[in-house]
Design a protein around this motif. Sequence first.
Motif, short mmCIF file in Angstrom:
data_model
loop_
_atom_site.label_atom_id
_atom_site.label_comp_id
_atom_site.label_asym_id
_atom_site.label_seq_id
_atom_site.Cartn_x
_atom_site.Cartn_y
_atom_site.Cartn_z
N GLY A 162 -13.85 11.80 -2.08
CA GLY A 162 -15.07 12.86 -2.11
C GLY A 162 -16.30 11.89 -2.35
O GLY A 162 -16.00 10.96 -3.25
N VAL A 163 -17.44 12.29 -1.87
CA VAL A 163 -18.68 11.64 -2.09
C VAL A 163 -19.57 12.80 -2.63
O VAL A 163 -19.91 13.80 -1.71
N VAL A 164 -20.22 12.42 -3.77
CA VAL A 164 -21.00 13.50 -4.31
C VAL A 164 -22.46 13.01 -4.70
O VAL A 164 -22.55 11.79 -5.09
N ALA A 165 -23.44 13.65 -4.97
CA ALA A 165 -24.83 13.63 -5.22
C ALA A 165 -24.82 13.59 -6.83
O ALA A 165 -24.23 14.73 -7.38
N VAL A 166 -25.20 12.70 -7.65
CA VAL A 166 -25.33 12.82 -9.00
C VAL A 166 -26.50 12.33 -9.62
O VAL A 166 -27.25 11.55 -8.96
N ALA A 167 -26.76 12.67 -10.82
CA ALA A 167 -28.03 12.22 -11.74
C ALA A 167 -27.80 12.79 -13.14
O ALA A 167 -26.63 13.07 -13.48
N SER A 168 -28.36 12.27 -13.94
CA SER A 168 -28.36 12.62 -15.17
C SER A 168 -28.63 14.10 -15.61
O SER A 168 -29.22 14.89 -14.71
N PRO A 169 -28.07 14.64 -16.64
CA PRO A 169 -28.03 16.29 -16.90
C PRO A 169 -29.56 16.57 -16.53
O PRO A 169 -29.92 17.66 -16.24
N SER A 170 -30.54 15.90 -17.35
CA SER A 170 -31.68 16.19 -17.35
C SER A 170 -32.56 16.31 -16.02
O SER A 170 -33.50 17.13 -15.83
N VAL A 171 -32.30 15.49 -15.15
CA VAL A 171 -32.78 15.22 -13.90
C VAL A 171 -32.11 16.45 -13.02
O VAL A 171 -32.83 16.79 -12.28
N VAL A 172 -30.92 16.79 -13.28
CA VAL A 172 -30.20 17.69 -12.50
C VAL A 172 -30.83 19.09 -12.88
O VAL A 172 -31.39 19.72 -11.91
N GLU A 173 -31.31 19.07 -14.13
CA GLU A 173 -31.85 20.66 -14.62
C GLU A 173 -33.09 20.76 -14.10
O GLU A 173 -33.73 21.80 -13.44
N ALA A 174 -33.99 19.47 -13.75
CA ALA A 174 -35.50 19.55 -13.38
C ALA A 174 -35.44 19.90 -11.78
O ALA A 174 -35.98 20.56 -11.24
N LEU A 175 -34.18 19.40 -11.11
CA LEU A 175 -34.16 19.58 -9.79
C LEU A 175 -33.89 21.30 -9.37
O LEU A 175 -34.63 21.63 -8.64
N LEU A 176 -33.01 21.84 -10.16
CA LEU A 176 -32.44 23.19 -10.08
C LEU A 176 -33.79 24.18 -10.48
O LEU A 176 -33.84 25.23 -10.03
N ALA A 177 -34.63 23.53 -11.50
CA ALA A 177 -35.72 24.40 -11.87
C ALA A 177 -36.90 24.48 -11.00
O ALA A 177 -37.65 25.33 -11.11
#
Length: 298
Positions: A162-177
């Motif tokens: 599988g191929v996934v998009a990843v980032a640090s938890p803080s970056v993911v949180e900012a993207l989702l917010a």
Amino acid sequence: MSLSRLRTFVEVYRQRSISGAARALNLTQPAVSQHIAGLEVAVGRPLFERQPGGVIPTSAADELAADVGDKLDVAEAALSSARFRSVGVAGALQIIGHADFMAEVLTGELLPLIEDGIRVRMHTGDGPMITSMLLEGHCDLGISAHPVIDSRLQSETLLTCGVVAVASPSVVEALLASEDFNQAICHAPLLAYNLELSLIDKWLLKNNIKTEQIIPTVVSQDLRALRNLLIKGVGWSVMPEFLCREQIVKGELQEIPAPVGTYTMQYYLIWASSALRQARVAHAKEVLTQRLTTKFGP
């Protein structure tokens, strides 16, 4: 028909060249021409039309290649493996592949070869470099995420991941917010394998994220370098799961939820058609294929 004449025919057919086949088989051009002439007598029909830039197969050659080509490769590989088991051939195996795959996956599967007396020489390169090194005879086996398109090379699928998009938890949180996820991810710093965004574009397309051309903040063909930056909170990227699974479990990285879904990619074991006549190479191919397909599934 002798086995040597058939091998010469298959090599000329694949190379479309008498001189190219001679180099691959370590024969003289007159010897190759003699093999083909003898085979044409046995078949009773011409096999090639000679041209200034090489040879063109006739319909008789197409039929013969369809009958014997792959079967001959399999038979020679089996004979080479048998010779290896009977005499314990040792020596150096030259293998080339993507740096991150070689370090994260391949090294864990080399012990049986080392125990058999094989000295492993690992080289790294991108898809075109892997193809070039195999065709020029500098390496015996290659591992690449790029499918084989050159008829002089053979391949098998080693694994699908599988191929996934990843980032640090803080970056993911900012993207989702953010109010607009698509816009936010397109403007966040991007870490990429290459400027063509070969991994990124497939993920964006899969998830219906349309954007103008993105200019990566960092480019590296060793995805481990990008992974280290991601862990430090720098931007986002897309990578094979085997490179980030452990970091996700540890909480150092987090998968960016895909609006539609992820995709898979394949890694291939690649070799020149003539390489499996060496017992060491045939044995290494058999071992690596069996271990990796068993562990990861084709």
